[in-house]
Design a protein around this motif. Structure first.
Motif: not given
Length: 342
Positions: A121, A145, A170-174, A200
């Motif tokens: 990330l 990430e 993106w803060r919960t799923c990358t 994540l």
């Protein structure tokens, strides 16, 4: 005083060998007791430590000479236990080969080149990411990430992979999927109720790849949580299994790829594959840490096989191999999937 200290060292070595033997034996029970399966994530380290320990026991100047053979016998236990899990994986890795074009034609199959890559990330090097992908020219790239907005101006990636899927904020799923071929039926899933340590983790992104001349393939990109808390990891496997099974009738060509945060020599990954009726294609493939990962200011060689490819019975593949990259804390993995012709 010196003799007492030497005796203490001898007894400490005996105690260490005993603990190593008990740990290794407990790992073999991991298929029955999931908590004990945690030991198996470190079987490669246990194996290497047992080898070093056995060699050291040959030259260590035991004051208590009667302890040398018991220590050596105890160290044989982790060596044999680890070998029973690692060597079959290594054998399968060495015996898998790429299928020839003639063989694929005879079996009515066409290749589809897949890369799966946890890019980390903290990565901001869009050019390095693009070069790492282009170097291997996959048709589909499975990313973990991966915050898509960070790389939205990477026009070369957009041009080469015009079909892209991600799962939103993106803060919960990358998770991201980049494809040279059209993608359809894109969905993303939370596989737990937020009980994991990292928000994540426990995510899955699904998309159907519609490559010309090949039957549709349903790809499930996963980023699962660490082995603890155990109940959370078990829930993630169970929910992923239920979703994949429910969609099998619609798209029987299925594969699961990504960062499982579980090694291939643990019972958890193969248990998940067996419950699905899938095959694990990633054999004896340590992927973490990569040369770009720093752990406590150290850069050790990879010793955890966290990244995997699982395929349904309708699909097969060549060997899954590590690929070079300019970034990321995991090694990317690369394989040729063999997909039925349409």
């Amino acid at each position: 005083m010196i003799s007492r200290f030497r005796t203490f060292l001898d007894l400490a070595i005996l105690a260490g060998a005993t603990v190593a033997a008990l740990l290794a034996l407990s790992g073999l029970l991991g298929g029955l007791v999931p908590l004990l399966d945690l030991v198996n994530h470190f079987q490669l380290l246990i194996f290497l430590a047992a080898v070093v320990g056995l060699l050291a026991s040959l030259v260590w100047p035991f004051l208590r000479k009667d302890l040398r053979h018991p220590v050596q016998l105890l160290l044989l236990v982790p060596l044999l236990c680890s070998s029973s899990l690692l060597l079959p994986d290594l054998y399968r890795r060495m015996t898998i080969s790429e299928a020839s074009a003639e063989s694929l034609e005879a079996r009515g199959l066409q290749p589809l080149k897949l890369m799966s890559f946890n890019i980390y990330l903290g990565t901001w090097d869009g050019d390095g990411l693009a070069r790492s992908i282009f170097r291997h020219a996959p048709e589909v790239v499975n990313l973990q990430e991966f915050p898509p907005k960070r790389f939205r101006r990477q026009q070369d990636l957009k041009k080469a992979y015009p079909y892209q899927a991600n799962c939103g904020y993106w803060r919960t799923c990358t998770l991201g999927i980049l494809s040279k071929h059209p993608l359809s039926d894109i969905k993303h899933y939370d596989l737990d109720d937020g009980g994991g340590r990292n928000p994540l983790h426990g995510k899955m992104l699904a998309a159907t790849i519609r490559a010309p001349g090949r039957e549709p393939v349903r790809l499930y990109n996963v980023h699962l949580g660490w082995p603890l808390p155990l109940s959370v990891k078990q829930t993630q496997f169970q929910r992923a299994e239920a979703i994949i099974k429910a969609e099998a009738a619609k798209t029987p060509n299925q594969l699961v790829a990504g960062d499982f945060n579980a090694t291939g020599w643990s019972f958890a990954v193969d248990g998940f594959a067996d419950d699905l009726g899938f095959s694990r294609r990633s054999q004896f493939l340590p992927t973490f840490p990569s040369p770009h990962s720093i752990i406590k200011r150290l850069s050790p060689p990879a010793f955890l096989s966290l990244d995997h490819v699982l395929t349904s019975p309708t699909l097969s593949s060549g060997p899954v191999v590590r690929a070079s990259a300019e970034l990321g804390d995991h090694w990317p993995i690369l394989t040729e999937l063999y997909v039925p012709k349409r």
